[in-house]
Design an enzyme around this catalytic site. Sequence first.
Site, PDB file in Angstrom:
ATOM      1  N   ASP A   1      -4.382  -8.568  13.256  1.00  0.00           N
ATOM      2  CA  ASP A   1      -3.264  -7.764  13.687  1.00  0.00           C
ATOM      3  C   ASP A   1      -2.850  -7.976  15.086  1.00  0.00           C
ATOM      4  O   ASP A   1      -1.786  -8.032  15.354  1.00  0.00           O
ATOM      5  CB  ASP A   1      -3.317  -6.218  13.182  1.00  0.00           C
ATOM      6  CG  ASP A   1      -3.365  -6.000  11.559  1.00  0.00           C
ATOM      7  OD1 ASP A   1      -2.442  -6.956  11.041  1.00  0.00           O
ATOM      8  OD2 ASP A   1      -4.079  -5.148  11.166  1.00  0.00           O
TER       9      ASP A   1
ATOM     10  N   LYS B   1      -8.737  -0.893   5.017  1.00  0.00           N
ATOM     11  CA  LYS B   1      -9.078  -1.805   5.993  1.00  0.00           C
ATOM     12  C   LYS B   1     -10.605  -1.418   6.439  1.00  0.00           C
ATOM     13  O   LYS B   1     -11.273  -2.198   7.101  1.00  0.00           O
ATOM     14  CB  LYS B   1      -8.389  -1.893   7.227  1.00  0.00           C
ATOM     15  CG  LYS B   1      -7.013  -2.588   6.889  1.00  0.00           C
ATOM     16  CD  LYS B   1      -5.892  -2.550   7.929  1.00  0.00           C
ATOM     17  CE  LYS B   1      -4.725  -3.413   7.799  1.00  0.00           C
ATOM     18  NZ  LYS B   1      -3.849  -3.502   8.932  1.00  0.00           N
TER      19      LYS B   1
END
Length: 270
Positions: free
Chosen positions: A103, A66
């Site tokens: 997220d 990420k």
Amino acid sequence: MTDRYCVFGHPVGHSKSPAIHAAFAAQTGDDIEYTAIEAPLDDFAGAWRRFLAQGGRGANVTVPFKEDAFRLCDTLSQRARRAGAVNTLILGDEGETRGDTTDGVGLVSDLKRHGVELSGARILVLGAGGAVRGVLEPLLVEGPEGLLVANRTAAKAEALAADFRDLGAIVGGGFDAVEGPYDLVINGTSASLAGDLPPLPDDLFAPGATAHDMMYGAEPTIFLRWADERGVRTVDGLGMLVEQAAESFFQWRGRRPDTAPVLERLRQAL
Ligand code: ATR
């Protein structure tokens, strides 16, 4: 030509994202292909470039890439910049790579689906790693009364909270800073993986409180078992997974899939 998408991870064989996005596409009638790709640990940017050359239009990014994804983007959404991480890569109209993170909105959507009131809530978030950093902005935007980030290593939580102070009443500290009752307690530590429970007081929860664990599995995590024994509503991370996927799908395709049936099917298959 069929638009191609994928999830990059290492390892990635366990990922539920291909099944989730196949279910979304079946619902919306989008003609897409979505696969799982194990990118080399030392060349994430190369893996993304190769995927683009093969007709790739976008990707999800999971552990441990990420931050690599964050670094290669030409443009970043505000929430990705805050998170310091990217879980959604989007090929832009000019051939540029855009980065987003879904997220945090995934977590907030799932909490709302469960009827959790975030505005005015007293929130405790356990942990101060990348997973927690990724959800703080969307939580603060909802206007909680206060948000404490509590972590085993207090200094990490203090530094993390300082990065978000302009967005609301957020403070950081060690587990000894925990002072309930809280309306919502989110476990963003990886302690459950080791079967550990952070040291928490018995009067942690306010009446009607919710306990959320970002992890999920066939069995409830040790944190959710502990919360369940105290009579509060428990929510695991499976819904957050499906909701973040839906937000990524929306970023790519401009359509919002119905998450409920997809979540139900995943739950049954756990
Ligand atoms: P992630 O990207 O999943 O957030 P991370 O950045 O490694 O992973 O962060 C893991 C988090 O879980 C940290 O907050 C860590 O606490 P420390 O900062 O003190 O290391 C927390 N954590 C991991 N194992 C734990 C345990 N057994 N008890 C309490 N906290 C734990």
